[in-house]
Write a protein that holds these residues in place. Structure first.
Motif, PDB file in Angstrom:
ATOM      1  N   MET A 173       0.961  -1.199   0.103  1.00 55.76           N
ATOM      2  CA  MET A 173       0.101  -0.057  -0.092  1.00 55.76           C
ATOM      3  C   MET A 173       0.848   1.326  -0.094  1.00 55.76           C
ATOM      4  O   MET A 173       1.972   1.239   0.133  1.00 55.76           O
ATOM      5  CB  MET A 173      -1.122   0.107   0.930  1.00 55.76           C
ATOM      6  N   ASN A 174       0.268   2.388  -0.422  1.00 54.32           N
ATOM      7  CA  ASN A 174       1.010   3.622  -0.430  1.00 54.32           C
ATOM      8  C   ASN A 174       0.449   4.511   0.640  1.00 54.32           C
ATOM      9  O   ASN A 174      -0.651   4.307   1.063  1.00 54.32           O
ATOM     10  CB  ASN A 174       0.588   4.297  -1.820  1.00 54.32           C
ATOM     11  N   ILE A 175       1.387   5.113   1.492  1.00 50.68           N
ATOM     12  CA  ILE A 175       1.176   5.996   2.416  1.00 50.68           C
ATOM     13  C   ILE A 175       1.628   7.286   1.813  1.00 50.68           C
ATOM     14  O   ILE A 175       2.975   7.650   1.663  1.00 50.68           O
ATOM     15  CB  ILE A 175       1.937   5.570   3.957  1.00 50.68           C
ATOM     16  N   ARG A 176       0.774   8.412   1.843  1.00 50.60           N
ATOM     17  CA  ARG A 176       1.085   9.720   1.357  1.00 50.60           C
ATOM     18  C   ARG A 176       1.107  10.533   2.590  1.00 50.60           C
ATOM     19  O   ARG A 176       0.174  10.613   3.333  1.00 50.60           O
ATOM     20  CB  ARG A 176      -0.017  10.298   0.506  1.00 50.60           C
ATOM     21  N   LEU A 177       2.155  11.278   2.599  1.00 49.56           N
ATOM     22  CA  LEU A 177       2.577  12.185   4.065  1.00 49.56           C
ATOM     23  C   LEU A 177       2.116  13.636   3.436  1.00 49.56           C
ATOM     24  O   LEU A 177       2.320  14.102   2.527  1.00 49.56           O
ATOM     25  CB  LEU A 177       3.889  12.231   4.246  1.00 49.56           C
ATOM     26  N   SER A 178       1.300  14.455   4.529  1.00 50.66           N
ATOM     27  CA  SER A 178       1.082  15.657   4.329  1.00 50.66           C
ATOM     28  C   SER A 178       2.224  16.433   4.213  1.00 50.66           C
ATOM     29  O   SER A 178       3.440  16.225   4.697  1.00 50.66           O
ATOM     30  CB  SER A 178       0.258  16.439   5.512  1.00 50.66           C
ATOM     31  N   ALA A 179       2.181  17.664   3.769  1.00 53.95           N
ATOM     32  CA  ALA A 179       3.477  18.459   3.504  1.00 53.95           C
ATOM     33  C   ALA A 179       4.263  18.970   4.758  1.00 53.95           C
ATOM     34  O   ALA A 179       5.673  18.836   4.981  1.00 53.95           O
ATOM     35  CB  ALA A 179       2.848  19.764   2.777  1.00 53.95           C
ATOM     36  N   LEU A 180       3.584  19.000   5.897  1.00 56.23           N
ATOM     37  CA  LEU A 180       4.133  19.257   7.200  1.00 56.23           C
ATOM     38  C   LEU A 180       5.063  18.242   7.629  1.00 56.23           C
ATOM     39  O   LEU A 180       5.812  18.308   8.676  1.00 56.23           O
ATOM     40  CB  LEU A 180       3.187  19.401   8.278  1.00 56.23           C
ATOM     41  N   LEU A 181       4.717  16.878   7.217  1.00 49.06           N
ATOM     42  CA  LEU A 181       5.564  15.685   7.663  1.00 49.06           C
ATOM     43  C   LEU A 181       6.871  15.569   6.866  1.00 49.06           C
ATOM     44  O   LEU A 181       7.510  14.770   7.137  1.00 49.06           O
ATOM     45  CB  LEU A 181       4.554  14.427   7.889  1.00 49.06           C
ATOM     46  N   LEU A 182       6.885  16.099   5.661  1.00 44.94           N
ATOM     47  CA  LEU A 182       7.712  15.646   4.592  1.00 44.94           C
ATOM     48  C   LEU A 182       9.202  15.937   5.186  1.00 44.94           C
ATOM     49  O   LEU A 182      10.208  14.978   4.763  1.00 44.94           O
ATOM     50  CB  LEU A 182       7.550  16.518   3.341  1.00 44.94           C
ATOM     51  N   ARG A 183       9.482  16.763   5.961  1.00 44.31           N
ATOM     52  CA  ARG A 183      10.875  17.301   6.006  1.00 44.31           C
ATOM     53  C   ARG A 183      11.428  16.003   7.193  1.00 44.31           C
ATOM     54  O   ARG A 183      12.713  15.570   7.416  1.00 44.31           O
ATOM     55  CB  ARG A 183      11.094  18.544   6.980  1.00 44.31           C
ATOM     56  N   PHE A 184      10.563  15.427   7.822  1.00 44.05           N
ATOM     57  CA  PHE A 184      10.634  14.237   8.985  1.00 44.05           C
ATOM     58  C   PHE A 184      10.816  12.782   8.121  1.00 44.05           C
ATOM     59  O   PHE A 184      11.448  12.097   8.906  1.00 44.05           O
ATOM     60  CB  PHE A 184       9.929  14.154   9.894  1.00 44.05           C
ATOM     61  N   ALA A 185      10.500  13.000   6.807  1.00 44.04           N
ATOM     62  CA  ALA A 185      10.721  11.542   5.988  1.00 44.04           C
ATOM     63  C   ALA A 185      11.535  11.882   4.829  1.00 44.04           C
ATOM     64  O   ALA A 185      11.286  11.203   3.602  1.00 44.04           O
ATOM     65  CB  ALA A 185       9.462  11.374   5.446  1.00 44.04           C
ATOM     66  N   ASP A 186      12.470  12.625   4.847  1.00 46.01           N
ATOM     67  CA  ASP A 186      13.545  12.924   3.745  1.00 46.01           C
ATOM     68  C   ASP A 186      12.955  13.431   2.501  1.00 46.01           C
ATOM     69  O   ASP A 186      13.093  13.303   1.411  1.00 46.01           O
ATOM     70  CB  ASP A 186      14.446  11.872   3.452  1.00 46.01           C
ATOM     71  N   TYR A 187      11.553  14.072   2.660  1.00 44.23           N
ATOM     72  CA  TYR A 187      10.968  14.793   1.654  1.00 44.23           C
ATOM     73  C   TYR A 187      10.304  13.647   0.636  1.00 44.23           C
ATOM     74  O   TYR A 187       9.881  14.070  -0.467  1.00 44.23           O
ATOM     75  CB  TYR A 187      11.586  15.706   0.920  1.00 44.23           C
ATOM     76  N   GLU A 188      10.215  12.556   1.173  1.00 45.75           N
ATOM     77  CA  GLU A 188       9.793  11.156   0.380  1.00 45.75           C
ATOM     78  C   GLU A 188       7.954  11.285   0.631  1.00 45.75           C
ATOM     79  O   GLU A 188       7.441  11.139   1.794  1.00 45.75           O
ATOM     80  CB  GLU A 188      10.070  10.073   0.993  1.00 45.75           C
ATOM     81  N   ARG A 248      10.023   3.143  11.225  1.00 44.39           N
ATOM     82  CA  ARG A 248      11.347   2.666  11.141  1.00 44.39           C
ATOM     83  C   ARG A 248      12.163   2.835  10.017  1.00 44.39           C
ATOM     84  O   ARG A 248      13.369   3.144  10.237  1.00 44.39           O
ATOM     85  CB  ARG A 248      11.076   1.129  11.125  1.00 44.39           C
ATOM     86  N   LYS A 249      11.403   3.207   9.003  1.00 42.19           N
ATOM     87  CA  LYS A 249      12.250   3.670   7.750  1.00 42.19           C
ATOM     88  C   LYS A 249      12.588   5.097   7.787  1.00 42.19           C
ATOM     89  O   LYS A 249      13.521   5.274   7.335  1.00 42.19           O
ATOM     90  CB  LYS A 249      11.166   3.657   6.379  1.00 42.19           C
ATOM     91  N   HIS A 250      11.652   5.768   8.595  1.00 48.95           N
ATOM     92  CA  HIS A 250      12.038   7.404   8.872  1.00 48.95           C
ATOM     93  C   HIS A 250      11.959   7.795  10.202  1.00 48.95           C
ATOM     94  O   HIS A 250      10.709   8.198  10.755  1.00 48.95           O
ATOM     95  CB  HIS A 250      11.013   8.030   8.054  1.00 48.95           C
ATOM     96  N   PRO A 251      12.924   7.099  11.095  1.00 53.54           N
ATOM     97  CA  PRO A 251      12.662   7.254  12.632  1.00 53.54           C
ATOM     98  C   PRO A 251      12.461   8.878  13.263  1.00 53.54           C
ATOM     99  O   PRO A 251      12.038   8.864  14.153  1.00 53.54           O
ATOM    100  CB  PRO A 251      14.276   7.025  12.856  1.00 53.54           C
ATOM    101  N   ARG A 252      12.718   9.808  12.408  1.00 53.30           N
ATOM    102  CA  ARG A 252      12.481  11.077  12.665  1.00 53.30           C
ATOM    103  C   ARG A 252      10.920  11.453  12.798  1.00 53.30           C
ATOM    104  O   ARG A 252      10.498  12.499  13.354  1.00 53.30           O
ATOM    105  CB  ARG A 252      13.390  12.259  11.810  1.00 53.30           C
ATOM    106  N   LEU A 253      10.064  10.562  11.918  1.00 55.64           N
ATOM    107  CA  LEU A 253       8.791  10.769  12.252  1.00 55.64           C
ATOM    108  C   LEU A 253       8.060  10.163  13.437  1.00 55.64           C
ATOM    109  O   LEU A 253       6.926  10.699  13.819  1.00 55.64           O
ATOM    110  CB  LEU A 253       7.973   9.801  10.942  1.00 55.64           C
ATOM    111  N   ARG A 254       8.939   9.239  14.149  1.00 51.01           N
ATOM    112  CA  ARG A 254       8.145   8.770  15.477  1.00 51.01           C
ATOM    113  C   ARG A 254       7.660   9.705  16.338  1.00 51.01           C
ATOM    114  O   ARG A 254       6.578   9.601  16.460  1.00 51.01           O
ATOM    115  CB  ARG A 254       9.182   7.682  15.831  1.00 51.01           C
ATOM    116  N   PRO A 255       8.582  10.503  16.913  1.00 52.42           N
ATOM    117  CA  PRO A 255       8.010  11.656  17.885  1.00 52.42           C
ATOM    118  C   PRO A 255       7.145  12.473  17.363  1.00 52.42           C
ATOM    119  O   PRO A 255       6.133  13.244  18.179  1.00 52.42           O
ATOM    120  CB  PRO A 255       9.318  12.192  18.301  1.00 52.42           C
ATOM    121  N   VAL A 256       6.929  12.489  15.905  1.00 53.67           N
ATOM    122  CA  VAL A 256       6.093  13.679  15.445  1.00 53.67           C
ATOM    123  C   VAL A 256       4.550  13.063  15.292  1.00 53.67           C
ATOM    124  O   VAL A 256       3.603  13.594  15.541  1.00 53.67           O
ATOM    125  CB  VAL A 256       6.758  14.197  14.053  1.00 53.67           C
TER     126      VAL A 256
END
Length: 87
Positions: free
Chosen positions: A1-16, A35-43
């Protein structure tokens, strides 16, 4: 499945913007995503590992509760939307 991230989350996911995951439940998908983008976890997640209230989940374009046990299919599209305030 695809997970789409809002613009506010992009910087925590290497702009993926779109991340492909294979998961059976929403909880599993979020775990793999953080796990793939650990900086997303606390956000994204609170101290108990649940989705923070400032985020909403759309499944195939429909707003759903963030129930982690919700079953998912490979063809599902998840979008994580973050509430923003201010002017």
């Amino acid at each position: 499945m695809n997970i789409r991230l809002s613009a506010l989350l992009l910087r925590f996911a290497d702009y993926e913007r779109v991340v492909y995951m294979e998961a059976d439940t929403l909880s599993e998908a979020l775990t793999q995503l953080t796990r793939k983008h650990p900086r997303l976890r606390p956000v994204l997640l609170d101290g108990s590992g649940h989705l923070q209230r400032v985020h909403q989940v759309l499944l195939n374009g429909e707003l759903i509760s963030s129930n982690g046990d919700r079953p998912l299919r490979e063809s599902d599209e998840i979008e994580l939307v973050t509430a923003a305030s201010g002017i």
